[in-house]
Design an enzyme around this catalytic site. Structure first.
Site, short mmCIF file in Angstrom:
data_model
loop_
_atom_site.label_atom_id
_atom_site.label_comp_id
_atom_site.label_asym_id
_atom_site.label_seq_id
_atom_site.Cartn_x
_atom_site.Cartn_y
_atom_site.Cartn_z
N TRP A 22 0.87 -1.18 0.00
CA TRP A 22 0.00 0.00 0.00
C TRP A 22 0.91 1.24 0.00
O TRP A 22 1.90 1.28 0.72
CB TRP A 22 -0.89 0.00 1.25
CG TRP A 22 -1.62 1.31 1.40
CD1 TRP A 22 -2.72 1.70 0.70
CD2 TRP A 22 -1.25 2.40 2.24
NE1 TRP A 22 -3.07 2.99 1.06
CE2 TRP A 22 -2.18 3.44 2.01
CE3 TRP A 22 -0.23 2.61 3.16
CZ2 TRP A 22 -2.12 4.66 2.67
CZ3 TRP A 22 -0.17 3.83 3.81
CH2 TRP A 22 -1.11 4.84 3.58
N ASP A 81 -15.46 12.58 -1.76
CA ASP A 81 -14.92 11.26 -1.39
C ASP A 81 -15.70 10.68 -0.21
O ASP A 81 -16.84 11.09 0.07
CB ASP A 81 -13.40 11.41 -1.12
CG ASP A 81 -12.62 10.15 -1.43
OD1 ASP A 81 -12.69 9.21 -0.63
OD2 ASP A 81 -11.96 10.10 -2.49
N ARG A 133 -9.89 -2.60 8.28
CA ARG A 133 -10.49 -1.27 8.29
C ARG A 133 -11.93 -1.34 8.86
O ARG A 133 -12.85 -0.68 8.38
CB ARG A 133 -10.49 -0.67 6.89
CG ARG A 133 -10.28 0.84 6.89
CD ARG A 133 -10.51 1.44 5.52
NE ARG A 133 -10.10 2.85 5.50
CZ ARG A 133 -10.64 3.76 4.72
NH1 ARG A 133 -11.58 3.43 3.87
NH2 ARG A 133 -10.22 5.00 4.74
N LYS A 162 -15.92 7.35 -8.29
CA LYS A 162 -14.69 6.68 -7.85
C LYS A 162 -15.13 5.44 -7.08
O LYS A 162 -15.75 5.54 -6.02
CB LYS A 162 -13.90 7.63 -6.95
CG LYS A 162 -12.65 7.02 -6.33
CD LYS A 162 -11.89 8.10 -5.57
CE LYS A 162 -10.75 7.56 -4.74
NZ LYS A 162 -10.16 8.58 -3.87
N ASP A 213 -14.26 2.46 -4.95
CA ASP A 213 -13.16 2.09 -4.05
C ASP A 213 -13.34 0.66 -3.52
O ASP A 213 -14.44 0.07 -3.60
CB ASP A 213 -13.13 3.09 -2.89
CG ASP A 213 -11.77 3.20 -2.23
OD1 ASP A 213 -10.88 2.39 -2.54
OD2 ASP A 213 -11.60 4.10 -1.38
N ASN A 258 -11.42 -1.36 -0.15
CA ASN A 258 -10.36 -1.09 0.82
C ASN A 258 -9.92 -2.24 1.72
O ASN A 258 -9.46 -2.01 2.83
CB ASN A 258 -10.77 0.09 1.71
CG ASN A 258 -10.57 1.40 0.97
OD1 ASN A 258 -9.47 1.72 0.56
ND2 ASN A 258 -11.64 2.14 0.78
N CYS A 313 -10.54 2.21 -7.95
CA CYS A 313 -9.61 2.52 -6.86
C CYS A 313 -9.67 1.34 -5.91
O CYS A 313 -10.72 0.72 -5.76
CB CYS A 313 -10.08 3.80 -6.18
SG CYS A 313 -9.25 4.17 -4.62
N ASP A 333 -2.36 5.74 -3.07
CA ASP A 333 -2.68 6.76 -2.06
C ASP A 333 -1.46 7.61 -1.74
O ASP A 333 -1.57 8.61 -1.03
CB ASP A 333 -3.17 6.09 -0.77
CG ASP A 333 -4.65 5.76 -0.85
OD1 ASP A 333 -5.32 6.23 -1.79
OD2 ASP A 333 -5.14 5.01 0.01
#
Ligand code: DGJ
Length: 734
Positions: free
Chosen positions: A199, A366, A443, A476, A478, A480, A526, A548
């Site tokens: 990352w 975001d 996360r 976007k 994402d 994660n 992303c 990132d």
């Protein structure tokens, strides 16, 4: 062009390469080589199929001793016979073994290229662009057919491969391993180039010389991953950026993969690429087919630069799709590093107003816009706008941003669910988790089970509602965390090893539906930065967030590595604040912008905190980028000095050049990664210009002949006045 002669020699010719196969004893299909183009094949060259066979392996034709499976470059190898190397396929067969004996049966040649069911792949618009050959190999005991697909691009040095298994038995079989490509090289004189990292440190280039044994990269994370990109090049000893033979392989897939080069005791190299066999098993019923994803194979005898440009053109022209495929991409402002979760409409509009003054074109809202999402520990899955932050919802904020003069974009992370969410309360079985085990959080979130049709439908319908609720021009998408606790509540025990692949197929199905439903939205992929920077995602989304880490130094390494395969039009790059949030480093605004101008461009910092001088500098940067963006996004990239060049040790420089397809314009960028006082000078020899022409540097007005620029070169000396970066913009003179 594909030719097959009476002796069953298969010659697959691209513009400058030939890929040759033939049939040997007992109809085994062998690989004769992949090299610069030849128009005929006598059979007198080519690798040995018997070398030291008596010592090490049995042969199917004992009297003649003319074939050793352990030596021959088998085009699609199996395990269980006398080929002792890692094989391309393994199937659990009705007799309890995995031993397949695949022999050539027939082949078909046709113009064009078929799509691969349910999978992304390169495509043709016109059947004249490519020819395809399908070669059927059948097992000697069971009614199982393995079809090898090769699409040969007439005007590009590209061959695309994938594989199909057909079960003709009246009982189920289970595929344990199926590679998409397998190439046996008769030499081990190669370095393996791979793009590895972590990352915020994605896709740094690493080279290692092949040695006997296995050298592999893989992902076991359920995604293509930050750690290893599904790309490998075998670089012939002596090959460089501009000379020599390079073989590039890139997997059009967004899940677990493996790419391995095995060097045997006779200096043969078997290269394999495909879905990682770890935790994979596909049950195939009578009459069913299973298709592997595609591998794009690029040949160059003109070095790494030529390989990269071949990948770039193919991906821009025949992988990416949709309205934005060839469109100039907008300059964005993203509020993530400007506000993180701490925002409301007022703050966003203040940022948007400043962005408008700076010449920015699109505002991206975001993470943090939906109910209860005050931090990254909760609320994923509850895609309802938080009206406490955004009174009037997405409709109002998007209209207000449009009134400022910017288009509006939105962040989503639809594949996830937080345990603390209404979605999880209602549908806890929708998350990947193993019954009787506590699932691990990353996360503070779990992954939705995209192998389920009901989950796919829910995601599609929910997003449809969200994307229709405001004036949304950009999304976007994402992702994660990686996949763990992989098990689906919907599938029986014997199908659990299908889940990882079914997940990826489920994702692709959602992406196909949502991008078709919203053709006017520009989608950017992303994954916690660049954890899914792969051609599978590019088929659906023409841009990908690169990393990132937006520190200029780190980005120069990440972008140089990324650009080895992927075109600038897909590589999303932003200028962020200093000290950098990931590295703490301070670099000049100029250096950050020059670095970010290597791809699709934007900003990700709180413009309301900048002084007027900085805002004016940003306005100049956006004006400049607008004047060069077509060149940057759609031109030919030449690496002049790369971070991996050995001669950059005393003063790290990275330099690249983009030349427009018509050779009328060229942008040269030099970035000093760290500067030395009284540093040695450098000569930058430009590339790819029109040799007979003269070019004017639009910054200084100086005129140069292309020959001077390419043969003598520009002399570059580091100087603090450059603030770490220097650009030249050349225009051809009539
Ligand atoms: C990870 C992305 O890479 C970032 O750009 C940002 O969107 C965060 N997720 C938001 O949670």
């Amino acid at each position: 062009m594909i030719t097959v002669n009476d002796n069953k020699v298969f010659i697959l010719n691209t513009k400058s390469s030939s890929y040759v196969m033939s049939l040997v004893a007992n109809n085994y299909l062998v690989h004769e080589g992949w090299f610069s183009r030849i128009d005929s094949w006598s059979g007198n060259c080519g690798p040995s199929k018997t070398d030291r066979a008596l010592l090490y392996a049995s042969t199917p034709d004992l009297d003649k001793r003319n074939l050793s499976l352990d030596m021959a470059p088998i085009e699609f190898s199996t395990s269980g016979l006398s080929d002792m190397r890692y094989s391309a396929i393994e199937i659990d067969l009705p007799d309890g073994t995995t031993t397949l004996d695949l022999r050539y049966k027939t082949h078909r040649i046709y113009k064009g290229k078929k799509s691969i069911p349910s999978l992304p792949a390169t495509y043709v618009l016109n059947d004249d662009e490519a020819d395809t050959i399908e070669i059927d190999l059948v097992d000697t005991k069971y009614d199982i057919t393995v079809t090898l697909f090769y699409t040969v691009w007439e005007k590009r040095d590209v061959i695309c491969r994938h594989t199909k298994v057909h079960n003709g038995e009246n009982t189920e079989i289970c595929i344990k391993k199926l590679m998409s490509t397998s190439v046996d090289f008769a030499s081990a004189e190669y370095s393996m180039l791979q793009l590895s990292g972590a990352w915020a440190r994605e896709r740094n280039a690493y080279f290692r010389h092949l040695v006997p044994g296995t050298q592999a990269i893989e992902s076991l994370r359920g995604t293509s991953s930050h750690q290893q990109n599904p790309f490998v090049a075998l670089v012939n000893d002596g090959a460089t950026e501009d000379f020599g033979e390079v073989f590039g392989f890139n997997f059009v897939y967004s899940g677990n993969f493996i790419a391995r080069a095995d060097v045997d005791f006779c200096n043969n190299t078997r290269f394999l690429m495909g879905i990682n066999p770890y935790n994979f098993g596909w049950n195939l019923s009578t009459g069913e087919d299973f298709y592997s994803p595609e591998v794009v194979m690029v040949y160059s005898n003109k070095g790494l630069g030529d390989m990269s440009r071949t990948f770039h053109d193919l991906y821009r022209e025949r992988l990416c799709r949709g309205k934005y495929q060839f469109k100039e991409r907008p300059i964005v402002i993203n509020n993530w590093e400007a506000t993180y979760f701490d925002f409301d409409s007022e703050k966003l509009l203040a940022l948007a107003n400043k962005a408008k003054e700076c010449g920015i074109e699109l505002f991206v809202l975001d993470d943090g816009w939906f109910i209860n999402r005050k931090d990254d520990k909760r609320a994923l899955g509850d895609w309802i706008v938080d009206e406490k932050k955004l009174t009037g919802g997405l409709k109002k904020i998007s209209e207000d941003i449009n009134k400022v003069g910017l288009k509006f974009g939105l962040w989503v992370e639809p594949e996830m669910v937080s345990p603390e969410s209404n979605l999880f309360k209602e549908h806890s079985d929708w998350a990947l988790q193993i019954e009787g085990r506590e699932p691990g959080l990353a996360r503070t979130q779990l992954v939705l089970d995209l192998s389920r049709q009901d989950v796919q439908n829910w995601i599609f319908n929910t997003l449809k509602g969200v994307f229709s609720s405001g004036l949304i021009s950009y999304v976007k998408w994402d992702f994660n965390r990686c996949l763990a606790d992989v098990s689906s509540a919907k599938l029986p025990a014997k199908q659990q090893k299908e889940v990882l692949h079914r997940y990826v197929l489920g994702l692709y199905s959602i992406l196909e539906r949502i991008t078709a439903e919203f053709p006017d939205i520009l989608f950017e992929s992303c994954a916690s930065g660049g954890a899914r920077f792969d051609p599978g995602m590019m088929y659906y989304m023409p841009q990908t967030w690169t990393s990132d880490n937006t520190d200029a130094f780190s980005r120069a390494l990440i972008q140089a590595g990324t650009g080895l395969v992927y075109p600038s039009s897909v590589m999303s790059c932003h200028v962020s604040a200093v000290p950098n949030h990931q590295t703490g480093r301070i670099t000049s605004l100029k250096q950050r912008a020059c670095t970010a101008m290597a791809g699709t461009f934007g900003y990700e910092l709180d413009l309301t905190k900048l002084c007027q001088q900085e805002l004016s500098e940003i306005k100049e940067q956006t004006d400049f980028y607008k004047s060069i963006r077509h060149l940057v996004q759609y031109g030919d990239v030449y690496r002049l000095i790369s971070p991996w060049n050995r001669n950059v040790e005393t003063e790290k420089i990275c330099s690249w050049q983009v030349v427009s397809k018509d050779k009328n314009k060229a942008l040269v960028t030099v970035v000093w990664l760290y500067a030395e006082a009284f540093a040695p000078k450098r000569i930058l020899r430009l590339k790819g210009l029109d040799e007979k022409a003269f070019y004017k540097d639009l910054f200084t007005g100086e005129i140069y002949s292309a020959q001077e620029l390419m043969n003598a070169g520009l002399v570059i000396t580091g100087d603090s006045k450059y603030q770490g970066a220097l650009q030249f913009l050349f225009e051809k003179q009539n």
